[in-house]
Scaffold this active site. Structure first.
Site, mmCIF file in Angstrom:
data_model
loop_
_atom_site.group_PDB
_atom_site.id
_atom_site.type_symbol
_atom_site.label_atom_id
_atom_site.label_comp_id
_atom_site.label_asym_id
_atom_site.label_seq_id
_atom_site.Cartn_x
_atom_site.Cartn_y
_atom_site.Cartn_z
ATOM 1 N N LYS A 70 0.804 -1.229 0.000
ATOM 2 C CA LYS A 70 0.000 0.000 0.000
ATOM 3 C C LYS A 70 0.839 1.282 0.000
ATOM 4 O O LYS A 70 0.393 2.309 -0.521
ATOM 5 C CB LYS A 70 -0.967 0.007 1.190
ATOM 6 C CG LYS A 70 -2.065 -1.027 1.081
ATOM 7 C CD LYS A 70 -3.079 -0.882 2.202
ATOM 8 C CE LYS A 70 -4.227 -1.855 2.011
ATOM 9 N NZ LYS A 70 -5.308 -1.647 2.988
ATOM 10 N N ASP A 106 -10.416 2.300 1.318
ATOM 11 C CA ASP A 106 -10.557 1.953 2.736
ATOM 12 C C ASP A 106 -10.940 3.207 3.519
ATOM 13 O O ASP A 106 -11.863 3.193 4.349
ATOM 14 C CB ASP A 106 -9.241 1.404 3.300
ATOM 15 C CG ASP A 106 -8.871 0.053 2.728
ATOM 16 O OD1 ASP A 106 -9.779 -0.725 2.401
ATOM 17 O OD2 ASP A 106 -7.659 -0.229 2.618
ATOM 18 N N GLY A 129 -3.428 -1.090 16.334
ATOM 19 C CA GLY A 129 -2.792 -1.331 15.050
ATOM 20 C C GLY A 129 -1.980 -0.131 14.616
ATOM 21 O O GLY A 129 -2.211 0.987 15.090
ATOM 22 N N SER A 130 -1.008 -0.344 13.713
ATOM 23 C CA SER A 130 -0.170 0.770 13.261
ATOM 24 C C SER A 130 0.283 0.610 11.815
ATOM 25 O O SER A 130 1.161 1.320 11.363
ATOM 26 C CB SER A 130 1.059 0.910 14.169
ATOM 27 O OG SER A 130 1.822 -0.294 14.175
ATOM 28 N N GLY A 132 -0.635 -0.052 7.410
ATOM 29 C CA GLY A 132 -1.229 0.765 6.365
ATOM 30 C C GLY A 132 -2.728 0.928 6.508
ATOM 31 O O GLY A 132 -3.269 2.018 6.314
#
Length: 272
Positions: A70, A106, A129-130, A132
């Site tokens: 990504k 997204d 979370g961290s 893309g």
């Protein structure tokens, strides 16, 4: 009557480290249902520049981009839409006569879900979370006007970087956060993964929350979603995300926006 592929058939595709079937089933179902001369196929690659060059050279109409590509695709395209520019992460490429423009559907899907579920901008959120996808989700919340949030990430460097980008704070875990909205953007609970049976947030976090949002799409009912439902909490599932973002990709590729009934049928087919 089944479709016939011919010299005028437009090819769309996806690139992922671990290709799945959702996009292929969803897009092809709609192409056939709406009588569009398109076909969709999933791919992976070990040579990303060559793969993106192939999209341009072969006239492939569109390409869905999944992890881990990504961010790496950005230097390989000609232009970036505003949906992807601010977060430096793309998930869709559209080819117009050799000119490649990148989007992030997204981000668009998350924004729409925030609106559809009527989530208050004063809600305190914890986003785990961290990567893309986490960047797309966090920035969608940021741009929708949320001010009170934490990025929960074991990787401190990546977590702090995303927290800075999104205007939230970083935390190594959820202790003491008292978050009202829990958002999982990690593989925890993902079908076939090493953490498929684990909870993205523990029981106490879920009990204290007012809503749980899990971006994991397969299975649609992850362990943390099942727990939240059992406690009577409203939920947003990854199935909602994956369908909305896939619809936006379909529109970008074809210029056609399907009716809600067609979308629902395609989603049921793709998730079955």
């Amino acid at each position: 009557m089944s479709r016939s592929i011919n010299r005028d058939t437009q090819l769309c595709m996806s690139l992922s480290a671990r290709p799945g079937n959702f996009g292929t089933r969803f897009q092809n179902f709609l192409y056939e249902a709406l009588g569009l001369n398109y076909v969709y196929k999933a791919f992976t690659t070990r040579d990303l520049p060559a793969a993106i060059g192939g999209i341009r050279a072969l006239g492939i109409r569109g390409c869905a981009i999944s992890m881990p590509f990504k961010e790496a695709c950005i230097p390989l395209v000609d232009a970036i839409d505003v949906s992807a520019e601010a977060i430096a992460s793309i998930n869709t490429i559209v080819n117009d006569d050799g000119f490649l423009r990148a989007y992030n559907t997204d981000y668009i899907a998350i924004w729409k879900l925030i609106e559809q579920h009527g989530i208050s901008r004063d809600t305190r959120l914890a986003l785990r979370g961290s990567g893309g996808m986490a960047k797309a989700v966090a920035c969608a919340f940021r741009d929708a006007g949320f001010k009170h949030g934490h990025i929960v990430a074991r990787n401190e460097l990546a977590g702090r970087r995303l927290a800075e980008t999104s205007g939230f704070s970083w935390a190594a875990d959820t202790r003491g956060l008292a978050a009202e909205l829990l958002v999982n953007v990690t593989p925890i609970g993902m079908e076939g993964g090493t953490e498929a049976d684990q909870l993205a947030f523990d029981d106490d976090d879920v009990k204290r929350s007012s809503m749980v949002f899990d971006v994991v799409a397969l299975p649609p009912e992850t362990p943390v979603i099942r727990l939240a439902r059992s406690l009577g909490k409203p939920v947003i599932t990854g199935a909602e995300v994956i369908v909305l973002q896939a619809v936006e990709q379909f529109v970008l590729y074809t210029g056609v926006r399907p009716a809600e009934e067609s979308i629902a049928r395609a989603a049921a087919h793709a998730l079955s």
